[in-house]
Motif scaffolding. Structure first.
Motif, PDB file in Angstrom:
ATOM      1  N   ARG A   1       1.498   9.412  -5.808  1.00  0.00           N
ATOM      2  CA  ARG A   1       1.814  10.812  -5.502  1.00  0.00           C
ATOM      3  C   ARG A   1       2.584  11.464  -6.641  1.00  0.00           C
ATOM      4  NH1 ARG A   1       5.522  11.025  -1.566  1.00  0.00           N
ATOM      5  NH2 ARG A   1       5.225  13.269  -1.298  1.00  0.00           N
TER       6      ARG A   1
ATOM      7  N   SER B   1      -6.854   3.926  -4.296  1.00  0.00           N
ATOM      8  CA  SER B   1      -6.030   4.465  -3.212  1.00  0.00           C
ATOM      9  C   SER B   1      -6.838   4.678  -1.941  1.00  0.00           C
ATOM     10  CB  SER B   1      -5.380   5.781  -3.647  1.00  0.00           C
ATOM     11  OG  SER B   1      -6.360   6.788  -3.856  1.00  0.00           O
TER      12      SER B   1
ATOM     13  N   GLY C   1      -0.594  11.716   0.295  1.00  0.00           N
ATOM     14  CA  GLY C   1      -1.212  10.475  -0.153  1.00  0.00           C
ATOM     15  C   GLY C   1      -2.613  10.302   0.404  1.00  0.00           C
TER      16      GLY C   1
ATOM     17  N   ASN D   1      -3.873  10.107   4.314  1.00  0.00           N
ATOM     18  CA  ASN D   1      -2.763  10.399   5.230  1.00  0.00           C
ATOM     19  C   ASN D   1      -2.794  11.825   5.770  1.00  0.00           C
ATOM     20  OD1 ASN D   1      -1.701   7.813   4.836  1.00  0.00           O
ATOM     21  ND2 ASN D   1      -0.518   8.467   3.046  1.00  0.00           N
TER      22      ASN D   1
ATOM     23  N   THR E   1       0.929   4.091  -2.862  1.00  0.00           N
ATOM     24  CA  THR E   1       0.655   5.485  -2.524  1.00  0.00           C
ATOM     25  C   THR E   1       1.777   6.399  -2.995  1.00  0.00           C
ATOM     26  OG1 THR E   1      -0.648   4.836  -0.583  1.00  0.00           O
ATOM     27  CG2 THR E   1       0.189   7.087  -0.633  1.00  0.00           C
TER      28      THR E   1
ATOM     29  N   CYS F   1       0.839  -1.210   0.000  1.00  0.00           N
ATOM     30  CA  CYS F   1       0.000   0.000   0.000  1.00  0.00           C
ATOM     31  C   CYS F   1       0.870   1.253   0.000  1.00  0.00           C
ATOM     32  CB  CYS F   1      -0.905  -0.003   1.226  1.00  0.00           C
ATOM     33  SG  CYS F   1      -2.229  -1.230   1.170  1.00  0.00           S
ATOM     34  N   HIS F   2       1.963   1.220   0.771  1.00  0.00           N
ATOM     35  CA  HIS F   2       2.851   2.379   0.838  1.00  0.00           C
ATOM     36  C   HIS F   2       3.514   2.628  -0.512  1.00  0.00           C
ATOM     37  CE1 HIS F   2       5.651   5.296   2.466  1.00  0.00           C
ATOM     38  NE2 HIS F   2       6.663   4.603   1.948  1.00  0.00           N
TER      39      HIS F   2
END
Length: 573
Positions: free
Chosen positions: A24, A181, A440, A443, A20, A16-17
Motif C-alpha cells: 500500500r 497481492s 489493499g 479488501n 499488503t 499476507c497482511h
C-alpha cells in the motif's frame, strides 16, 4: 494437529497482511516514478521547426517551407504568407511526399496558379519550374540530400535504449507485485486466470519493446503508459471478475495488432488516404449493424451479441471516425469536403441517437468539434454546432426517458441512495474508504457493485489502491493529450495533426465522463475509462486511438509510423 494447522494459517495470514501493508505504501511510489519517467519526455520535448525547402521570389526574397503541407496565401493563418492584394487568403497548397517530390494545388483561389506560364489546378513540380501566384513569380528550391540527412541528425532523439528497458523493467516489477497481492487473496480456481492475465501483459510489453528495438525505434513512453493503464485495468478485473482476465488479455493483444496495423497504414500518406474511405464506411456499418441486430441493455441498444461474445461496435466506430475526419491540407480548403464531413457526422450521431446511446454520441460530438475547428478554423461553425447540440439534447431528453432519469438524479444522488443514485453513492463511499493509500488487494467492497470493473472502475482502483494510484491514469491521459497538442505545431501533415488531436480529445472526454460521472460531477453515462475498463471492444478502440497520437510524433526514430531518414540514395531503411 488442528492446533498446528491453525497456527500455520495465522502465520500465513500475518505474512499476507504485512505484504499488503507494505505494498500500500510502496505502490504509489513505484507507479509515480514510472508515470513521471514516461510523461516527462512527452511534455518537455523540444519542438523543432524543420525547413524542407525554400520558395525563392523574383525579388530575391526566400520563404522557408517548414511543413510537408503548407498553405500559401495572404491570410496570417497561412503557413507561407505573401502580403499582396492579388494573392487570395488561401491561394495554394504545397505538398511534399515521402520520395522527396513536391506538388502544388490550387485552393479554389480567384486568380488560380500557373506553372511555366500554363494555368493548372494541380501540378507535380520539377526543378527550375516557375510558379506564378497572384502575378508573383517564384521557384521551389528543396533542400539537398545531405541537408536532409543533417536535419535528421540534428532532430531531437526520442529516448535511449537503456531508458526504454528501465521503464519496462519497472513496469514489470509493478505488475509482479500486483499479481502476487491478488494471488495471495484469491480463491484457488481464479488464481490461474490472474497469473495468465498479468503474465500475458508482461510478455506483450516485452515483445513489443523487442520489435521496436529491431526496427530501430527509440520511443516507448506512450506504449509504457498504455501498458500501465492496462495493468490497472487488470487489477480491477482481478478484484471484481478474475475469471475474465484471459478474455481481456486477448482483447489487448488484438488491440496491439490494430495499433500496429493503423500505424502501418499511416506510414504512407497516400495509403492512409485510401484507408480513410474504407474506415468511413466501416464506421457507419458498425453502427447500422448494431442498430439492426443489437440488444438493448439499460435503455441503450448498443450491444451486439455473437454467441458467448458481447461487443460494443461503437467503440470501433470511434477509430473509424478519426480516420474519416483526418484529411490532407489540399482537401481541407474545399468547402465541399467540410460539408460532406458534417453530413457524415450527423449520420453517425443520428445512428447513436436511435440506439439511445447518448453518452457515446456526446463523445462523437466533441470529436466532431475538434475536427471541424481544425479543418475550417471557423469559430462560427463551432458555435452553430453547439447550438444545434442544445436543441438536439432537449429533444433527446423528451424522447429518451432513461436519459432523463439520469439527469434527474444528477447532483442529487444522495437523495436517491437506494434507487437511481445507488451506484454513485456507494462508489463515493468506497472512494472515501480507500483514502490516499487504499485498503489493499481484495479488501474492497466495490467488487460487489455492478459494473465495478467498467463504468465505475475509478472507484474500484481508488478503494483498493488509494487516490494517488487512481489519479495516475488521469495524469497519463492528460500527458498524451498535451503531447498531441505540442506535436501539432511541428507535424508534417494536417492528416496527422487532426488525427492525433482528435484521438487525444476522445480519450480525455472519456476519462472526464467516466471519472467525474462516478463522483456525480457530471451525469453517469456508462462511458468506459480508456485501457482501464473491462471490455474487449473498448480495449481495441483505445489502442487504435493511441496509434494516431503515435503517428504525429516527429522526434528522431520515435514513431514506427514515420520512416527513418535514408542513409544513402539507394538505401530505404
Amino acid at each position: 494437529m488442528e492446533a498446528i494447522l491453525n497456527s500455520l494459517a495465522q502465520v500465513e495470514a500475518t505474512h499476507c497482511h504485512v505484504f499488503t501493508e507494505m505494498l500500500r505504501w510502496l505502490m504509489p511510489i513505484l507507479a509515480g516514478i514510472l508515470v513521471l519517467r514516461c510523461a516527462a519526455p512527452l511534455l518537455t520535448f523540444r519542438r523543432e521547426p524543420e525547413i524542407w525547402a525554400w520558395l525563392c521570389l523574383s525579388d530575391g526574397k526566400r520563404l522557408a517551407v517548414t511543413h510537408w503541407e503548407s498553405v500559401i496565401g495572404r491570410s496570417k493563418r497561412s503557413d507561407i504568407v505573401i502580403q499582396f492584394p492579388t494573392v487570395s487568403r488561401s491561394h495554394a497548397v504545397l505538398t511534399r511526399y515521402d520520395d522527396g517530390s513536391w506538388t502544388i494545388f490550387d485552393a479554389d483561389s480567384k486568380g488560380g496558379i500557373q506553372v511555366n506560364g500554363r494555368k493548372v489546378s494541380i501540378h507535380a513540380l520539377q526543378p527550375e519550374d516557375i510558379i506564378t501566384i497572384g502575378g508573383i513569380d517564384m521557384m521551389l528550391q528543396p533542400i539537398s540530400h545531405k541537408q536532409e540527412q543533417r536535419l535528421a541528425q540534428n532532430r531531437t532523439q526520442a529516448a535511449s535504449t537503456a531508458g526504454m528497458v528501465a521503464n519496462v523493467l519497472l513496469l514489470t516489477v509493478i505488475q509482479c507485485l500486483f499479481c502476487i497481492s491478488y494471488l495471495l487473496g484469491s480463491i484457488q480456481r481464479s488464481g490461474m486466470e490472474i497469473m495468465i492475465g498479468f503474465g500475458g501483459l508482461i510478455l506483450c510489453q516485452w515483445l513489443l519493446l523487442t520489435f521496436y528495438l529491431c526496427i530501430r525505434r527509440r520511443s516507448f513512453e506512450a506504449e509504457s503508459i498504455a501498458f500501465f493503464l492496462c495493468t490497472l485495468g487488470m487489477v480491477a478485473i482481478a478484484a471484481v471478475k478474475p475469471g475474465e482476465a484471459v478474455k481481456q488479455l486477448i482483447a489487448m493483444v488484438i488491440g496491439i495488432a490494430a495499433y500496429l496495423l493503423i500505424g502501418w497504414s499511416m506510414r504512407d500518406l497516400q495509403r492512409a488516404k485510401k484507408v480513410r474511405y474504407l474506415a468511413a464506411v466501416a464506421g457507419v456499418g458498425f453502427l447500422v449493424i448494431t442498430l439492426l441486430f443489437g440488444k438493448e441493455y439499460y435503455g441503450a441498444k448498443n450491444w451486439l451479441i455473437i454467441g458467448s461474445l458481447s461487443l460494443q461496435p461503437s467503440e470501433l466506430s470511434k477509430v473509424c471516425f478519426v480516420f474519416a475526419g483526418a484529411s490532407t491540407m489540399d482537401r481541407l480548403l474545399k468547402k465541399r469536403n467540410i460539408i460532406l464531413f458534417i453530413a457524415y457526422s450527423v449520420l453517425i450521431c443520428g445512428c447513436l441517437a436511435l440506439m439511445n446511446d447518448f453518452g457515446t454520441a456526446l463523445i462523437f460530438f466533441c470529436a466532431f468539434l475538434i475536427i471541424a475547428f481544425l479543418r475550417s478554423g471557423s469559430i462560427g461553425t463551432i458555435g452553430l454546432a453547439c447550438t444545434a447540440l442544445g436543441f438536439a439534447g432537449v429533444i433527446a431528453l423528451k424522447i429518451a426517458p432513461h436519459a432523463m432519469r439520469r439527469f434527474s438524479a444528477w447532483r442529487h444522488v444522495w437523495e436517491y441512495p437506494l434507487s437511481t443514485g445507488y451506484q454513485q453513492t456507494k462508489s463515493m463511499m468506497c472512494i472515501a474508504a480507500g483514502g490516499m493509500l487504499g485498503l489493499g488487494a481484495g479488501n474492497g467492497w466495490m467488487k460487489n457493485m455492478f459494473a465495478a470493473d467498467s463504468d465505475v472502475v475509478f472507484a474500484t482502483v481508488c478503494e483498493e489502491w488509494g487516490m494517488i494510484v487512481a489519479l495516475l491514469p488521469v495524469v497519463c491521459i492528460v500527458a498524451l493529450a498535451v503531447f498531441a497538442v505540442r506535436s501539432a505545431a511541428v507535424a508534417r501533415s494536417s492528416f496527422y495533426t487532426i488525427g492525433s488531436c482528435t484521438a487525444a480529445s476522445i480519450l480525455v472526454v472519456q476519462v472526464i465522463l467516466n471519472m467525474l460521472g462516478t463522483v456525480d460531477v457530471v451525469p453517469l453515462t456508462g462511458v468506459t475509462f480508456p485501457f482501464l475498463s473491462n471490455g474487449g471492444t473498448s480495449m481495441i478502440g483505445a489502442w487504435g486511438l493511441l496509434a494516431f497520437v503515435k503517428a504525429a510524433d516527429t522526434r528522431q526514430n520515435a514513431s514506427f509510423a514515420v520512416r527513418l531518414a535514408k542513409q544513402g540514395r539507394d538505401e530505404d531503411e
